[in-house]
Enzyme design. Structure first.
Site, PDB file in Angstrom:
ATOM      1  N   GLY B  12      14.565-153.547  -9.516  1.00 13.63           N
ATOM      2  CA  GLY B  12      14.301-152.282 -10.218  1.00 13.63           C
ATOM      3  C   GLY B  12      15.572-151.501 -10.486  1.00 13.63           C
ATOM      4  CB  ALA B  13      19.002-152.564 -10.645  1.00 13.12           C
ATOM      5  CG  ASP B  63       5.668-157.963 -12.172  1.00  8.18           C
ATOM      6  OD1 ASP B  63       5.889-157.359 -11.089  1.00  8.18           O
ATOM      7  OD2 ASP B  63       4.614-157.836 -12.815  1.00  8.18           O
ATOM      8  CB  VAL B  64       9.481-157.899  -7.368  1.00  8.44           C
ATOM      9  CG1 VAL B  64      10.906-158.091  -7.867  1.00  8.44           C
ATOM     10  CG2 VAL B  64       9.072-156.431  -7.392  1.00  8.44           C
ATOM     11  CB  SER B 142       8.995-142.438  -0.539  1.00  9.30           C
ATOM     12  OG  SER B 142       8.578-141.113  -0.792  1.00  9.30           O
ATOM     13  CE1 TYR B 155       6.423-144.620  -4.950  1.00  5.72           C
ATOM     14  CE2 TYR B 155       6.490-142.765  -3.430  1.00  5.72           C
ATOM     15  CZ  TYR B 155       7.141-143.649  -4.263  1.00  5.72           C
ATOM     16  OH  TYR B 155       8.504-143.565  -4.406  1.00  5.72           O
ATOM     17  CB  ALA B 158       3.191-149.130  -0.971  1.00  4.33           C
ATOM     18  CE  LYS B 159       8.279-146.408  -2.430  1.00  2.00           C
ATOM     19  NZ  LYS B 159       9.324-147.408  -2.748  1.00  2.00           N
ATOM     20  CB  ILE B 188      15.811-138.641  -5.737  1.00  2.00           C
ATOM     21  CG1 ILE B 188      15.819-138.914  -4.223  1.00  2.00           C
ATOM     22  CG2 ILE B 188      17.132-139.070  -6.378  1.00  2.00           C
ATOM     23  CD1 ILE B 188      16.891-138.205  -3.418  1.00  2.00           C
TER      24      ILE B 188
END
Lengths: 80, 246
Positions: B12-13, B63-64, B142, B155, B158-159, B188
């Site tokens: 995702g860079a 797609d990871v 996160s 989210y 998962a985090k 961020i």
């Protein structure tokens, strides 16, 4: 599958490469953990290398029974 | 081996925090594999930024969330660079809504990319790292994974999940000098954060002790710190301007 010597020689080559041991140490009765100094990660890597080389998939419950060099050779001769 | 001879894969860079991490690592002389899924234009920008600064990099679309693609991604990096020393699991998506309104598809997709994708990339990268007897894995979590966030149950789950995942990985492979750590950013200043309503965004900033939103570079600095650290593993480094202080 190839004869026992051929399988043994190939398995020996992989063990020497994976575990960094001398060829002379890799005798049929050698235990991976007790004689060849392998830990659990070494065993997993070894099993994966054998799977790759001989084109087979070794289930976890079968892999657990492979404790010696001969166990590995016999499993491959029976299943590859 | 000096950092100039190392290779890193950053998932995702193409944008945001991932781009910043890719730039930071490239500045150290590390060859960077830039993974992205959809935004080829942004990924190319990351690529050009690194090249214009004299860095080494290449683009790897994948797609990871698809384990086969994750494996192919690692294989491609190994084929091109010969080794893989650093994995930064950064790729992540959001599908925000309250639990009561959350469709299974919203849940599944976020888990697939943000948790399963981390597992798939980590599993694929571990094999060469074990052989090398060296590796650095840093996963971007996160503060939502630490304290939860209304509207982000998927989210947050998962985090939080990646923290447990990295701790287990850390224990499994520590004997091979492979470390696995987590960076948990707060608010961020990225496109993802600006999906929030402006009022909510400003309200959140007002609660940050350091008085501003974080910059992607703040997160990249933490990632680089953990990559350099030989004796830190299984840890979560919170980069949030003091918001959580867990």
């Amino acid at each position: 599958m190839a004869n026992k010597e051929q399988v043994f020689d190939k398995v020996k080559e992989i063990i020497v490469d994976q575990l960094g041991v001398d060829e002379e140490e890799v005798v049929p009765e050698a235990s991976f953990i007790d004689d060849l100094g392998a830990d659990s990660l070494d065993i997993v890597e070894l099993i994966m290398a054998l799977e790759e080389e001989f084109g087979l998939e070794i289930p976890d419950d079968e892999a657990e029974k492979i404790a010696t060099v001969n166990d590995a050779v016999e499993y491959i001769r029976e299943n590859a | 081996m000096s950092w100039e001879q190392r290779t890193a894969l950053v998932t995702g860079a193409s944008r945001g925090i991932g781009r910043s991490i890719a730039l930071k690592l490239a500045q150290q002389g590390i060859a960077v594999a830039i993974n992205y899924r959809g935004n080829a234009v942004a990924a190319q920008e990351t690529h050009d930024l690194i090249r214009s600064n004299g860095g080494q990099c290449a683009l790897y679309p994948a797609d990871v969330s698809d384990a086969d693609q994750a494996q192919d991604l690692v294989n491609a990096v190994l084929k091109d660079w010969g080794h893989l020393d650093i994995l930064v699991n950064n790729a992540g998506i959001t599908r925000d809504t309250l639990v009561l309104r959350m469709r299974m598809d919203d849940w599944d997709r976020v888990i697939a990319t943000n948790l399963t994708g981390v597992f798939a990339c980590t599993r694929a990268a571990l094999k060469p790292m074990l052989k090398q007897r060296f590796g650095r894995i840093v996963t971007i979590s996160s503060i939502a994974g630490l304290i939860g966030n209304a509207g982000q149950a998927n989210y947050s789950a998962a985090k939080a999940g990646v923290i447990g995942l990295m701790r287990s990985v850390a224990r499994e492979v520590a004997s091979r000098q492979i470390t696995a750590n987590v960076v948990a950013p707060g608010l961020i200043d990225t496109e993802m954060a600006h999906q929030m309503a402006p009022e909510a965004y400003n309200q959140l900033i007002s609660q940050v002790p350091l008085g501003r939103a974080g910059r992607p570079e703040d997160v990249a600095d933490a990632v680089w710190f953990l990559i350099q650290a030989d004796y830190i593993t299984g840890q979560t480094l919170v980069v949030d301007g003091g918001l959580v202080m867990d």
